[in-house]
Design an enzyme around this catalytic site. Structure first.
Site, PDB file in Angstrom:
ATOM      1  N   ASP A 199     -88.530 -19.606 -26.403  1.00  0.00           N
ATOM      2  CA  ASP A 199     -88.618 -18.568 -27.432  1.00  0.00           C
ATOM      3  C   ASP A 199     -89.999 -17.944 -27.525  1.00  0.00           C
ATOM      4  O   ASP A 199     -90.160 -16.878 -28.105  1.00  0.00           O
ATOM      5  CB  ASP A 199     -88.181 -19.126 -28.788  1.00  0.00           C
ATOM      6  CG  ASP A 199     -86.670 -19.343 -28.840  1.00  0.00           C
ATOM      7  OD1 ASP A 199     -86.195 -20.003 -29.786  1.00  0.00           O
ATOM      8  OD2 ASP A 199     -85.970 -18.848 -27.930  1.00  0.00           O
ATOM      9  N   TYR A 217     -72.503 -23.877 -36.758  1.00  0.00           N
ATOM     10  CA  TYR A 217     -71.859 -22.589 -36.500  1.00  0.00           C
ATOM     11  C   TYR A 217     -70.784 -22.697 -35.430  1.00  0.00           C
ATOM     12  O   TYR A 217     -70.967 -23.349 -34.407  1.00  0.00           O
ATOM     13  CB  TYR A 217     -72.888 -21.506 -36.146  1.00  0.00           C
ATOM     14  CG  TYR A 217     -73.897 -21.834 -35.082  1.00  0.00           C
ATOM     15  CD1 TYR A 217     -74.944 -22.717 -35.337  1.00  0.00           C
ATOM     16  CD2 TYR A 217     -73.836 -21.258 -33.835  1.00  0.00           C
ATOM     17  CE1 TYR A 217     -75.889 -23.006 -34.369  1.00  0.00           C
ATOM     18  CE2 TYR A 217     -74.787 -21.523 -32.860  1.00  0.00           C
ATOM     19  CZ  TYR A 217     -75.803 -22.413 -33.129  1.00  0.00           C
ATOM     20  OH  TYR A 217     -76.748 -22.694 -32.171  1.00  0.00           O
ATOM     21  N   LYS A 219     -70.384 -15.573 -34.032  1.00  0.00           N
ATOM     22  CA  LYS A 219     -70.878 -16.812 -34.668  1.00  0.00           C
ATOM     23  C   LYS A 219     -70.583 -16.777 -36.159  1.00  0.00           C
ATOM     24  O   LYS A 219     -70.922 -15.823 -36.850  1.00  0.00           O
ATOM     25  CB  LYS A 219     -72.390 -16.948 -34.444  1.00  0.00           C
ATOM     26  CG  LYS A 219     -72.773 -17.063 -32.965  1.00  0.00           C
ATOM     27  CD  LYS A 219     -74.251 -17.057 -32.719  1.00  0.00           C
ATOM     28  CE  LYS A 219     -74.534 -17.093 -31.220  1.00  0.00           C
ATOM     29  NZ  LYS A 219     -75.967 -16.878 -30.911  1.00  0.00           N
ATOM     30  N   HIS A 275     -81.416 -15.154 -30.109  1.00  0.00           N
ATOM     31  CA  HIS A 275     -80.602 -15.445 -28.928  1.00  0.00           C
ATOM     32  C   HIS A 275     -79.262 -14.736 -28.941  1.00  0.00           C
ATOM     33  O   HIS A 275     -78.705 -14.429 -30.000  1.00  0.00           O
ATOM     34  CB  HIS A 275     -80.321 -16.958 -28.852  1.00  0.00           C
ATOM     35  CG  HIS A 275     -81.553 -17.787 -28.835  1.00  0.00           C
ATOM     36  ND1 HIS A 275     -81.562 -19.081 -29.288  1.00  0.00           N
ATOM     37  CD2 HIS A 275     -82.825 -17.526 -28.457  1.00  0.00           C
ATOM     38  CE1 HIS A 275     -82.786 -19.581 -29.168  1.00  0.00           C
ATOM     39  NE2 HIS A 275     -83.583 -18.656 -28.663  1.00  0.00           N
TER      40      HIS A 275
HETATM   41  C1  LIG Z   1     -76.781 -23.228 -27.396  1.00  0.00           C
HETATM   42  C2  LIG Z   1     -76.489 -24.518 -26.678  1.00  0.00           C
HETATM   43  C3  LIG Z   1     -77.501 -25.338 -26.209  1.00  0.00           C
HETATM   44  N1  LIG Z   1     -77.198 -26.501 -25.571  1.00  0.00           N
HETATM   45  C4  LIG Z   1     -78.310 -27.363 -25.122  1.00  0.00           C
HETATM   46  C5  LIG Z   1     -79.298 -26.679 -24.211  1.00  0.00           C
HETATM   47  C6  LIG Z   1     -80.593 -27.403 -24.527  1.00  0.00           C
HETATM   48  O1  LIG Z   1     -80.666 -28.599 -23.767  1.00  0.00           O
HETATM   49  C7  LIG Z   1     -80.454 -27.779 -25.996  1.00  0.00           C
HETATM   50  C8  LIG Z   1     -81.185 -26.843 -26.935  1.00  0.00           C
HETATM   51  O2  LIG Z   1     -80.796 -25.529 -26.612  1.00  0.00           O
HETATM   52  P1  LIG Z   1     -81.609 -24.314 -27.233  1.00  0.00           P
HETATM   53  O3  LIG Z   1     -83.073 -24.579 -27.118  1.00  0.00           O
HETATM   54  O4  LIG Z   1     -81.045 -23.043 -26.626  1.00  0.00           O
HETATM   55  O5  LIG Z   1     -81.184 -24.408 -28.766  1.00  0.00           O
HETATM   56  P2  LIG Z   1     -81.587 -23.351 -29.922  1.00  0.00           P
HETATM   57  O6  LIG Z   1     -82.979 -22.874 -29.735  1.00  0.00           O
HETATM   58  O7  LIG Z   1     -81.180 -23.974 -31.192  1.00  0.00           O
HETATM   59  O8  LIG Z   1     -80.658 -22.104 -29.611  1.00  0.00           O
HETATM   60  C9  LIG Z   1     -79.519 -21.812 -30.390  1.00  0.00           C
HETATM   61  O9  LIG Z   1     -79.976 -21.248 -31.597  1.00  0.00           O
HETATM   62  C10 LIG Z   1     -79.806 -19.859 -31.760  1.00  0.00           C
HETATM   63  C11 LIG Z   1     -80.230 -19.457 -33.141  1.00  0.00           C
HETATM   64  C12 LIG Z   1     -78.402 -19.451 -31.449  1.00  0.00           C
HETATM   65  O10 LIG Z   1     -77.757 -18.658 -32.123  1.00  0.00           O
HETATM   66  C13 LIG Z   1     -77.808 -19.979 -30.212  1.00  0.00           C
HETATM   67  O11 LIG Z   1     -76.539 -20.541 -30.467  1.00  0.00           O
HETATM   68  C14 LIG Z   1     -78.607 -20.978 -29.510  1.00  0.00           C
HETATM   69  O12 LIG Z   1     -79.355 -20.239 -28.573  1.00  0.00           O
HETATM   70  O13 LIG Z   1     -79.039 -27.730 -26.270  1.00  0.00           O
HETATM   71  C15 LIG Z   1     -75.903 -26.906 -25.343  1.00  0.00           C
HETATM   72  O14 LIG Z   1     -75.656 -27.986 -24.748  1.00  0.00           O
HETATM   73  N2  LIG Z   1     -74.879 -26.094 -25.780  1.00  0.00           N
HETATM   74  C16 LIG Z   1     -75.108 -24.917 -26.446  1.00  0.00           C
HETATM   75  O15 LIG Z   1     -74.146 -24.234 -26.849  1.00  0.00           O
END
Ligand SMILES: Cc1cn([C@H]2C[C@H](O)[C@@H](COP(=O)(O)OP(=O)(O)O[C@H]3O[C@H](C)C(=O)[C@H](O)[C@H]3O)O2)c(=O)[nH]c1=O
Length: 185
Positions: free
Chosen positions: A171, A130, A71, A61
């Site tokens: 993803d 992070y 980050k 991401h």
């Molecule tokens: C990134 C983020 C997400 N969210 C909410 C949105 C979704 O409802 C939930 C999960 O989000 P997401 O599926 O994008 O989470 P990850 O798959 O862990 O993604 C993250 O993990 C990869 C490795 C990264 O480096 C990024 O920071 C980020 O994309 O958290 C928020 O409320 N705030 C935030 O800053």
């Protein structure tokens, strides 16, 4: 100790742990030292996520400009394999670097804006933590496929334990790397 890595802009940081018979104490972040020795940035948000299964994969991401994020990544429970993919224009586009982060080793990985970020956990109940240099901007949330370039024998070599079945729906549908060339021009 703070070490620059082969891909310019990437650093590892290994904060000192002052041990005694109770355990240890560590200054895990200082603005002055970070700005002097790593990057002159300001962190505005800190994220944590728990991944229950070993082999959980999240990524790759990034946020597009003007909301691109630097980050500073660490692991505060369990252990993980953390990867940064260079999306900056030039000869390093598509190159990647990975670090083993764990609660035990306390290592931190600085990934400036211009990289995609992902990880694979190595233990159950692993927590990543992070700091980021820009607020969450869902309209600028972007990514590329965890297995980009694999058809051409390129791309990230994930650890054996990586389990693509753990990928989120988002993803499982990320694009190939060529579609994001120029995003950080
Ligand atoms: C990134 C983020 C997400 N969210 C909410 C949105 C979704 O409802 C939930 C999960 O989000 P997401 O599926 O994008 O989470 P990850 O798959 O862990 O993604 C993250 O993990 C990869 C490795 C990264 O480096 C990024 O920071 C980020 O994309 O958290 C928020 O409320 N705030 C935030 O800053």
């Amino acid at each position: 100790m703070i070490s620059p890595l082969s891909l310019s802009g990437l650093f590892t940081l290994d904060p000192v742990r002052h041990g005694d018979d109770r355990g240890w104490f560590s200054e895990v972040f200082r603005t002055d030292k970070f700005r002097e020795q790593v990057a002159d940035v300001t962190f505005v948000q800190e994220n944590r996520s728990l991944s229950q299964q070993a082999g959980t994969m999240r990524g790759l991401h990034f946020q597009t400009p003007p909301h691109a994020q630097g980050k500073l990544v660490s692991c505060i429970a369990g252990s993980l394999w953390d990867v940064a993919v260079d999306l900056r224009p030039g000869p390093s586009f598509g190159k990647w670097h990975a670090e083993e982060l764990s609660a035990q080793n306390g290592r931190q990985f600085w990934i400036p804006a211009g990289f995609a970020h992902g990880f694979c956990t190595r233990e159950p109940n692993t927590v990543i933590s992070y700091k980021v240099t820009a607020f969450y901007a869902p309209d600028h949330d972007a990514g590329l496929a965890w297995d980009f370039g694999h058809a051409d024998g390129a791309g990230v070599t994930w650890p054996e334990i990586a389990n693509p079945d753990t990928l989120s729906a988002k993803d499982r549908n990320q694009p190939e790397i060529e579609t994001v060339r120029g995003v950080f021009a």
